[in-house]
Write a protein that holds these residues in place. Sequence first.
Motif, PDB file in Angstrom:
ATOM      1  N   LEU A 162      37.068  45.942  47.964  1.00  0.00           N
ATOM      2  CA  LEU A 162      37.495  45.266  46.740  1.00  0.00           C
ATOM      3  C   LEU A 162      36.385  44.383  46.182  1.00  0.00           C
ATOM      4  N   THR A 163      35.703  43.651  47.052  1.00  0.00           N
ATOM      5  CA  THR A 163      34.605  42.796  46.591  1.00  0.00           C
ATOM      6  C   THR A 163      33.502  43.628  45.959  1.00  0.00           C
ATOM      7  N   PHE A 164      33.135  44.735  46.608  1.00  0.00           N
ATOM      8  CA  PHE A 164      32.128  45.647  46.051  1.00  0.00           C
ATOM      9  C   PHE A 164      32.560  46.141  44.680  1.00  0.00           C
ATOM     10  N   SER A 165      33.802  46.624  44.580  1.00  0.00           N
ATOM     11  CA  SER A 165      34.293  47.218  43.338  1.00  0.00           C
ATOM     12  C   SER A 165      34.376  46.190  42.213  1.00  0.00           C
ATOM     13  N   LEU A 166      34.896  45.013  42.505  1.00  0.00           N
ATOM     14  CA  LEU A 166      35.011  43.978  41.476  1.00  0.00           C
ATOM     15  C   LEU A 166      33.635  43.549  40.960  1.00  0.00           C
ATOM     16  N   LYS A 167      32.662  43.472  41.852  1.00  0.00           N
ATOM     17  CA  LYS A 167      31.319  43.098  41.417  1.00  0.00           C
ATOM     18  C   LYS A 167      30.678  44.219  40.585  1.00  0.00           C
ATOM     19  N   HIS A 211      26.957  31.737  32.377  1.00  0.00           N
ATOM     20  CA  HIS A 211      26.120  30.861  33.193  1.00  0.00           C
ATOM     21  C   HIS A 211      26.728  30.660  34.585  1.00  0.00           C
ATOM     22  N   HIS A 212      25.948  30.087  35.457  1.00  0.00           N
ATOM     23  CA  HIS A 212      26.388  29.758  36.811  1.00  0.00           C
ATOM     24  C   HIS A 212      27.682  28.930  36.743  1.00  0.00           C
ATOM     25  N   GLY A 213      28.682  29.357  37.487  1.00  0.00           N
ATOM     26  CA  GLY A 213      29.961  28.649  37.509  1.00  0.00           C
ATOM     27  C   GLY A 213      31.008  29.215  36.575  1.00  0.00           C
ATOM     28  N   ARG A 214      30.611  30.102  35.661  1.00  0.00           N
ATOM     29  CA  ARG A 214      31.578  30.706  34.736  1.00  0.00           C
ATOM     30  C   ARG A 214      32.521  31.621  35.525  1.00  0.00           C
ATOM     31  N   GLU A 215      33.829  31.465  35.291  1.00  0.00           N
ATOM     32  CA  GLU A 215      34.823  32.253  36.017  1.00  0.00           C
ATOM     33  C   GLU A 215      35.453  33.309  35.113  1.00  0.00           C
ATOM     34  N   LEU A 216      35.831  34.431  35.708  1.00  0.00           N
ATOM     35  CA  LEU A 216      36.460  35.533  34.991  1.00  0.00           C
ATOM     36  C   LEU A 216      37.619  36.063  35.815  1.00  0.00           C
ATOM     37  N   GLU A 217      38.561  36.690  35.113  1.00  0.00           N
ATOM     38  CA  GLU A 217      39.689  37.335  35.776  1.00  0.00           C
ATOM     39  C   GLU A 217      39.379  38.819  35.991  1.00  0.00           C
ATOM     40  N   GLY A 218      39.880  39.351  37.083  1.00  0.00           N
ATOM     41  CA  GLY A 218      39.796  40.776  37.350  1.00  0.00           C
ATOM     42  C   GLY A 218      41.143  41.283  37.823  1.00  0.00           C
ATOM     43  N   GLN A 219      41.293  42.586  37.899  1.00  0.00           N
ATOM     44  CA  GLN A 219      42.525  43.172  38.422  1.00  0.00           C
ATOM     45  C   GLN A 219      42.192  44.478  39.129  1.00  0.00           C
ATOM     46  N   PHE A 220      43.130  44.924  39.972  1.00  0.00           N
ATOM     47  CA  PHE A 220      42.870  46.139  40.740  1.00  0.00           C
ATOM     48  C   PHE A 220      44.186  46.776  41.159  1.00  0.00           C
ATOM     49  N   CYS A 221      44.105  48.035  41.574  1.00  0.00           N
ATOM     50  CA  CYS A 221      45.255  48.724  42.142  1.00  0.00           C
ATOM     51  C   CYS A 221      44.757  49.700  43.205  1.00  0.00           C
ATOM     52  N   LEU A 222      45.623  50.019  44.150  1.00  0.00           N
ATOM     53  CA  LEU A 222      45.334  50.981  45.200  1.00  0.00           C
ATOM     54  C   LEU A 222      46.175  52.224  44.980  1.00  0.00           C
ATOM     55  N   GLN A 223      45.535  53.394  45.038  1.00  0.00           N
ATOM     56  CA  GLN A 223      46.237  54.671  44.950  1.00  0.00           C
ATOM     57  C   GLN A 223      45.804  55.488  46.161  1.00  0.00           C
ATOM     58  N   ASP A 224      46.665  55.551  47.160  1.00  0.00           N
ATOM     59  CA  ASP A 224      46.316  56.161  48.444  1.00  0.00           C
ATOM     60  C   ASP A 224      45.081  55.451  49.003  1.00  0.00           C
ATOM     61  N   ASP A 225      43.970  56.179  49.212  1.00  0.00           N
ATOM     62  CA  ASP A 225      42.774  55.533  49.760  1.00  0.00           C
ATOM     63  C   ASP A 225      41.741  55.247  48.671  1.00  0.00           C
ATOM     64  N   GLN A 226      42.192  55.228  47.414  1.00  0.00           N
ATOM     65  CA  GLN A 226      41.293  54.963  46.292  1.00  0.00           C
ATOM     66  C   GLN A 226      41.631  53.619  45.647  1.00  0.00           C
ATOM     67  N   LEU A 227      40.597  52.832  45.367  1.00  0.00           N
ATOM     68  CA  LEU A 227      40.788  51.530  44.750  1.00  0.00           C
ATOM     69  C   LEU A 227      40.159  51.550  43.356  1.00  0.00           C
TER      70      LEU A 227
END
Length: 233
Positions: A162-167, A211-227
């Motif tokens: 998840l960390t890899f994918s979100l980045k 800039h450094h410190g700026r925050e963003l929202e993300g989202q994800f879902c799992l479908q079997d073994d795929q994210l």
Amino acid sequence: MNRLPTCCAPLLHHWPLPRPVPGAILVSCPFDPALLASDDFSRAGIEQTASLQRSVAKRQAEYLAGRVCARAALMQLDGRDYVPGTDEDRAPIWPAGISGSITHGKGWAAAVVARNSDCQGLGLDQESLLSDERAERLAREILTEAEMQRMNPSQVGLSVTLTFSLKESLFKALYPIVRQRFYFEHAEVLEWSADGHARLRLLTDLSAQWHHGRELEGQFCLQDDQLLSLVSV
């Protein structure tokens, strides 16, 4: 008239992620490189560049499937018949006034598009879920020290994937805006929850706005073994 390549299953016009993004259209498509036909590019009305001609069937099929999804998403968005080309930096070339992202993984491709007035940037990424053993080997290449400390030891495979994918999604969303490359150590996932919500923070200065410190929202879902993950700006 453009036809579906032999290697692609019928397109899905859907939104598999937990929260809709106003104005965004997502189209996906299962594909099978083993079914790639010699005339699939001409059949789909998509240019086969010299580098694609030299590539293996898997690369050709995933490119085709991603571009077919992108064209269908743009057609649904505003009625235009347009296939994104590939820039020198390998990013898709979207029409003026459009944000978009393409992803492909194990037998599945997808594209998401929106008008810039609705979304300044979109990043979509699909990954196969890592095993705990492989995730442990890769963790320090992907996670910051703070992320390592926050990681749940019972969810190593999911956390690292998840960390890899979100980045990756974050990079795809911001790169067209800042035109500056950044890497895994330049962002961190602050939190994520089982309902598919995530929050990220930049750890570097990319522009006055991003800039450094700026925050963003993300989202994800799992479908079997795929994210599948998405970051929208």
